[in-house]
Write a protein that holds these residues in place. Structure first.
Motif, mmCIF file in Angstrom:
data_model
loop_
_atom_site.group_PDB
_atom_site.id
_atom_site.type_symbol
_atom_site.label_atom_id
_atom_site.label_comp_id
_atom_site.label_asym_id
_atom_site.label_seq_id
_atom_site.Cartn_x
_atom_site.Cartn_y
_atom_site.Cartn_z
ATOM 1 N N LEU A 182 0.826 -1.207 0.000
ATOM 2 C CA LEU A 182 0.000 0.000 0.000
ATOM 3 C C LEU A 182 0.864 1.263 0.000
ATOM 4 C CD1 LEU A 182 -2.846 -1.008 2.490
ATOM 5 C CD2 LEU A 182 -3.048 -0.668 0.020
ATOM 6 N N ARG A 207 0.922 3.878 -3.052
ATOM 7 C CA ARG A 207 0.401 5.222 -2.759
ATOM 8 C C ARG A 207 1.479 6.302 -2.834
ATOM 9 N NH1 ARG A 207 -0.905 9.568 -2.422
ATOM 10 N NH2 ARG A 207 -2.492 10.608 -1.145
ATOM 11 N N PHE A 208 2.665 6.018 -2.313
ATOM 12 C CA PHE A 208 3.676 7.071 -2.171
ATOM 13 C C PHE A 208 4.933 6.861 -3.013
ATOM 14 C CE2 PHE A 208 1.325 6.942 1.879
ATOM 15 C CZ PHE A 208 0.818 8.247 1.896
#
Length: 315
Positions: free
Chosen positions: A157, A161-162
């Motif tokens: 995740l 996401r980043f």
């Protein structure tokens, strides 16, 4: 130091309450012709695991197979002759020198590789439980599985996401050192993210998981074939359980070649089948030799091959 303490403790547990004369009898009366097919399966497994490691790199930076195989062999060699799993660092350096693949990216693939190894071992254990005898350590394995799955989910995740931003943040303080620049820390962060390509690429993840599972099953068959030489009368599932126990025990720090830890894990697995401890130790010692000498011999050959061009240049 911690590794030697752990190995000493597990060596004591492995030899406690055994009868040396029965251990020696088991070694003397075993049929060593089964060592050859056991080593053959071990070699095929190593070749598959090197292929799996190659696929953990993204397509843009994926190194050729032969340098990957050579580095994998050197990694096994140094894991068997040096403490603290120094082979992991050795194969990173070896692959970097032979292909110029970023060391940071290679480190990331090694970490991901260990993640797949432990995850597949746990899946094999729980998938085979209905056909296995009572395994006393299954609850500890379940806790490890839950922690691993949760940690992997969080990592995926964060990466999705980043991207590389969290790693840039973590590595940025290193730029304060006189010999490290901000550009180098940012390049390392980007390389580390590339090394986790299989965590956010379903195709790479599938290939890696399948190759990991097949390689572990082959190692289990290697362990089982050797059991035939000791006339233990067990099914191939016993070989897989032995390899699962050994593989999970490698999480612990230990001395070179995991002396003591390897034997204790084998005894724990065979105890589930009611194999007497002395006979199980005889088998564990030979199994350890099968997983030691071929790697050391192959590693010595690879090192000799690396040294030969250097000697020619010096001459």
């Amino acid at each position: 130091m911690a590794g030697f303490v752990v190995s000493a403790a597990f060596t004591y547990l492995a030899i406690r309450n055994v009868h040396p004369d029965r251990v020696w009898r088991g070694l003397r009366e075993s049929n060593y012709w089964w060592v050859a097919p056991s080593v053959g399966l071990l070699a095929v497994s190593l070749a598959l695991r090197a292929w799996r490691w190659q696929f953990l790199f993204g397509a843009a930076t994926r190194p050729p197979y032969l340098p990957v195989l050579s580095a994998a062999i050197l990694g096994q060699f140094f894991n068997n002759v040096l403490p603290a799993r120094a082979g992991e660092a050795a194969r990173v350096i070896s692959l970097n020198r032979s292909t110029r693949v970023s060391r940071a990216e290679t480190v990331a693939t090694v970490v991901v590789e260990r993640l797949y190894d432990v995850l597949v071992l746990l899946v094999l254990l729980f998938a085979l439980l209905p056909w296995l005898p009572h395994v006393t350590w299954v609850h500890a394995a379940a806790i490890l599985a839950l922690a691993l799955v949760a940690g992997t989910a969080v990592a995926v995740l964060v990466l999705v996401r980043f991207g590389e931003r969290p790693l840039r943040f973590v590595l940025r303080p290193l730029a304060r050192l006189p010999f490290v620049s901000l550009e180098r820390t940012e390049a390392a962060a980007a390389s580390l993210v590339r090394g986790t390509a299989s965590l956010h690429n379903p195709w790479l993840a599938l290939v890696a998981l399948v190759l990991t599972a097949v390689s572990w099953v082959l190692l289990g068959l290697s362990a089982w074939v050797l059991m035939l030489g000791f006339d233990l009368g067990l099914s191939p599932l016993a070989g897989v359980l032995v390899i699962v126990a050994i593989g999970l025990s490698m999480i612990l720090p230990s001395s070179p070649a995991a002396v003591g830890v390897f034997e204790a894990a084998t005894l724990v697995a065979l105890n589930a089948y009611g194999v007497p401890k002395s006979g199980a130790l005889s088998y564990a010692l030979v199994l350890h030799a099968v997983n030691f000498f071929p790697y050391v011999g192959a590693g010595a050959v690879v090192l000799q091959g690396r040294a030969w061009p250097l000697r020619r240049r010096i001459a």
